[in-house]
Design a protein around this motif. Structure first.
Motif, PDB file in Angstrom:
ATOM      1  N   MET A 234      42.452  42.339  40.622  1.00  0.00           N
ATOM      2  CA  MET A 234      41.614  43.409  40.117  1.00  0.00           C
ATOM      3  C   MET A 234      41.319  43.132  38.643  1.00  0.00           C
ATOM      4  N   LEU A 235      40.063  43.292  38.261  1.00  0.00           N
ATOM      5  CA  LEU A 235      39.635  43.034  36.894  1.00  0.00           C
ATOM      6  C   LEU A 235      39.974  44.201  35.979  1.00  0.00           C
ATOM      7  N   PRO A 236      40.067  43.960  34.662  1.00  0.00           N
ATOM      8  CA  PRO A 236      40.474  45.012  33.731  1.00  0.00           C
ATOM      9  C   PRO A 236      39.372  46.003  33.360  1.00  0.00           C
ATOM     10  N   ILE A 237      38.199  45.881  33.949  1.00  0.00           N
ATOM     11  CA  ILE A 237      37.114  46.817  33.649  1.00  0.00           C
ATOM     12  C   ILE A 237      37.103  47.908  34.706  1.00  0.00           C
ATOM     13  N   GLY A 238      37.548  49.113  34.320  1.00  0.00           N
ATOM     14  CA  GLY A 238      37.541  50.246  35.230  1.00  0.00           C
ATOM     15  C   GLY A 238      36.191  50.938  35.210  1.00  0.00           C
TER      16      GLY A 238
END
Length: 69
Positions: A1-5
């Protein structure tokens, strides 16, 4: 999962159950791209992020954020 929520899925629901395809058409990307953004498998370009925020009449930071956890 990428750190951009993001809260794209919630915003679509709040706006008449807009489909991923409809949002994609409005911002110039595919339905699959919107799905990947929502699932945090893909970080949108800055331009696409701004376009998504504009569709919902929100600021960029209200739609996307950096999640350090």
């Amino acid at each position: 999962m990428l750190p951009i929520g993001n809260c794209v899925r919630e915003l679509r629901a709040e706006n008449g159950e807009m489909t991923q395809g409809e949002l994609g058409e409005r911002v110039g990307v595919t339905r699959q791209t919107i799905a990947a953004i929502e699932q945090r498998r893909y970080s949108p370009s800055l331009e696409t992020a701004f376009r998504i925020a504009k569709v919902f009449n929100k600021s960029l930071i209200d739609v996307f954020w950096f999640d350090e956890t």
